[in-house]
Design an enzyme around this catalytic site. Structure first.
Site, PDB file in Angstrom:
ATOM      1  N   LYS A  50      -1.505   5.867 -13.110  1.00  0.00           N
ATOM      2  CA  LYS A  50      -2.861   6.241 -13.485  1.00  0.00           C
ATOM      3  C   LYS A  50      -3.567   6.876 -12.297  1.00  0.00           C
ATOM      4  O   LYS A  50      -3.271   6.569 -11.142  1.00  0.00           O
ATOM      5  CB  LYS A  50      -3.660   5.012 -13.926  1.00  0.00           C
ATOM      6  CG  LYS A  50      -3.040   4.234 -15.075  1.00  0.00           C
ATOM      7  CD  LYS A  50      -3.797   2.936 -15.313  1.00  0.00           C
ATOM      8  CE  LYS A  50      -3.153   2.111 -16.405  1.00  0.00           C
ATOM      9  NZ  LYS A  50      -3.846   0.813 -16.591  1.00  0.00           N
ATOM     10  N   ASP A  70       4.128   2.525 -11.018  1.00  0.00           N
ATOM     11  CA  ASP A  70       2.807   3.103 -10.808  1.00  0.00           C
ATOM     12  C   ASP A  70       2.907   4.343  -9.924  1.00  0.00           C
ATOM     13  O   ASP A  70       3.938   4.609  -9.297  1.00  0.00           O
ATOM     14  CB  ASP A  70       1.895   2.081 -10.123  1.00  0.00           C
ATOM     15  CG  ASP A  70       1.165   1.191 -11.123  1.00  0.00           C
ATOM     16  OD1 ASP A  70       1.284   1.459 -12.329  1.00  0.00           O
ATOM     17  OD2 ASP A  70       0.509   0.238 -10.695  1.00  0.00           O
ATOM     18  N   PRO A 122       0.786  -1.239   0.000  1.00  0.00           N
ATOM     19  CA  PRO A 122       0.000   0.000   0.000  1.00  0.00           C
ATOM     20  C   PRO A 122       0.816   1.285   0.000  1.00  0.00           C
ATOM     21  O   PRO A 122       0.248   2.360  -0.083  1.00  0.00           O
ATOM     22  CB  PRO A 122      -0.815  -0.122   1.292  1.00  0.00           C
ATOM     23  CG  PRO A 122       0.030  -0.950   2.190  1.00  0.00           C
ATOM     24  CD  PRO A 122       0.708  -1.942   1.292  1.00  0.00           C
ATOM     25  N   MET A 149     -10.783   2.547  -5.279  1.00  0.00           N
ATOM     26  CA  MET A 149     -10.935   3.628  -6.262  1.00  0.00           C
ATOM     27  C   MET A 149     -12.389   4.071  -6.339  1.00  0.00           C
ATOM     28  O   MET A 149     -12.923   4.336  -7.416  1.00  0.00           O
ATOM     29  CB  MET A 149     -10.431   3.163  -7.639  1.00  0.00           C
ATOM     30  CG  MET A 149      -8.960   2.769  -7.636  1.00  0.00           C
ATOM     31  SD  MET A 149      -8.411   1.965  -9.159  1.00  0.00           S
ATOM     32  CE  MET A 149      -9.091   0.304  -8.945  1.00  0.00           C
TER      33      MET A 149
END
Length: 423
Positions: free
Chosen positions: A223, A201, A178, A330
């Site tokens: 992203k 990422d 995380p 998300m």
């Protein structure tokens, strides 16, 4: 003999005859090490240990069941004497010296022409440590260095490509957890230390990128919700292109690559293009981030199962019960729609909901409410991604849940305390 008298080197003994004099445990250890190096080993000893006899019976070495003779040195490249009898070992060492053969004398390290270091192998690296003739000290240092290499604390990355490379490198899909650097697996940290190229990422243990060598290339493909500057097909292409150029590529992802991380697509694409790929599981944020706020996925008397989803469209397929935990990843932008979908499916409006932002990071924040209030609460305090939303009775276990959420059965539970709480 002082440590300054030593010239460290490595012997290539593949196919070369060597002699071991002695049949006890030390001789057996040395014989096995020489066999591992590919040497043709002859053991001379009136009596041999069961281990040595087993190696001889298997045809891995030759055992001469007799006393040592000077002629045993004829034609050998290297000698190890470990009879346990100082006079015999001294004679073997003197005969070897006369014939200009390197000999390790286990009885007298000070008089020995060569020392056997403490050795460990990590991947294709062989660690050999001498410690001034103190074998226990050498073993302790060897173990410490090997552990540091295996954990990724020391760099394993190649700087000179081996001569046998055919041009194709590898890809490792590494789940970084995380975000806290301590939550990446040992295997993931090790592969990161070997990488030539890191495809990174936005989330995950970003601080580890600062520890990479200056010539390691970092390709950012992060992203955000609704914004994918590097499309997934382009990420797939980058992985394959870099590997086919002979690089060791690490795709460093937040959480776990196979939990809503599109790792399966990346692995499949690599294999379709002939690229070897390894998947290293990570600590998924779906479980670990709620745990940072003291919220379990299951708990005796509260929940026996859980579902992980990314949007309100999937909520129609999960049980709408407070005893079945629902985790939204998300899901901040769609929180109001998700709450309405669950309420419409029959979940009570007073079902507890917890939101954990920036799990395990210094700015971690927890917001706790109910299915009927959580959307307004999130807007009021400005909840933003990265965040994990937990819906169900397990939220009652959190030490930051309002007191009226709790019962006597759960009020004594004190999991790790998050740094900031908003209720």
């Amino acid at each position: 003999m002082a440590i300054q008298d030593i010239y460290p080197t490595a012997l290539r003994l593949l196919g070369r005859p060597v002699l071991v004099v002695g049949g006890g445990p030390v001789a057996a250890r040395r014989a096995k090490g020489l066999l591992d190096a590919g040497a043709k080993v002859t053991v001379v000893a009136p009596v041999a240990s069961a281990e040595l006899r087993g190696l001889a019976d298997a045809g891995l070495l030759a055992w001469e069941p007799r006393e040592y003779r000077t002629s045993d040195l004829d034609g050998v490249w290297f000698v190890q004497t470990a009879t346990g009898v100082a006079a015999v070992d001294t004679q073997v060492a003197a005969d070897a010296e006369a014939q200009r053969l390197w000999c390790v004398n286990a009885s007298d390290h000070e008089a020995s022409a060569a020392w056997t270091p403490a050795v460990a192998v990590v991947d294709d690296i062989k660690i050999a440590i001498n410690a001034g003739g103190d074998p226990r000290r050498a073993m302790a240092l060897r173990d410490a260095v090997a552990t540091a290499l295996e954990s990724g604390d020391l760099p394993l990355r190649r700087h000179r490509k081996p001569g046998t490379v055919t041009g194709t490198g590898t890809v490792a899909l590494v789940g970084g957890g995380p975000g806290d650097t301590g939550l990446i697996t040992v295997r993931g940290r090790r592969l990161l230390g070997q990488a030539d190229v890191v495809v990174a990422d936005r989330l995950g243990p970003r601080e580890l990128l600062n520890e990479l060598a200056p010539d390691v290339r970092i390709i950012e493909v992060g992203k955000t919700p609704g914004h994918h500057p590097v499309p997934q097909l382009e990420i797939n292409r980058i992985l394959v292109e870099e590997a086919l150029a002979g690089n060791h590529v690490v795709r460093l992802k937040g959480g776990d690559p196979y939990v809503l991380g599109r790792g399966g697509e990346e692995a499949e694409f690599c294999r379709q293009h002939g690229v070897e790929v390894e998947v290293v599981s990570g600590v998924t944020s779906a479980i670990s981030v709620p745990a940072a706020a003291g919220i379990p996925m299951t708990h005796r008397g509260l929940a026996k199962g859980f579902s992980v989803v990314t949007g309100h469209e999937e909520l129609s397929e999960v049980p709408a019960r407070p005893d079945h935990t629902v985790v939204l990843l998300m899901g901040v932008a769609q929180l109001r729609d998700s709450a309405a979908a669950l309420a419409g499916a029959g979940l009570a409006l007073d079902t507890p909901v917890g939101i954990v932002e920036n799990g395990y990071l210094p700015e971690q924040r927890v917001t706790i409410g109910t299915l009927g209030t959580i959307a307004d609460q999130a807007e009021a305090v400005g909840v933003a991604n990265p965040a994990v939303i937990v819906i169900g009775d397990v939220v009652r276990v959190s030490p930051f849940a309002p007191q009226h959420f709790k019962t006597a059965d759960y009020s004594t539970i004190t999991p790790n305390r998050p740094r900031v709480a908003t209720i």
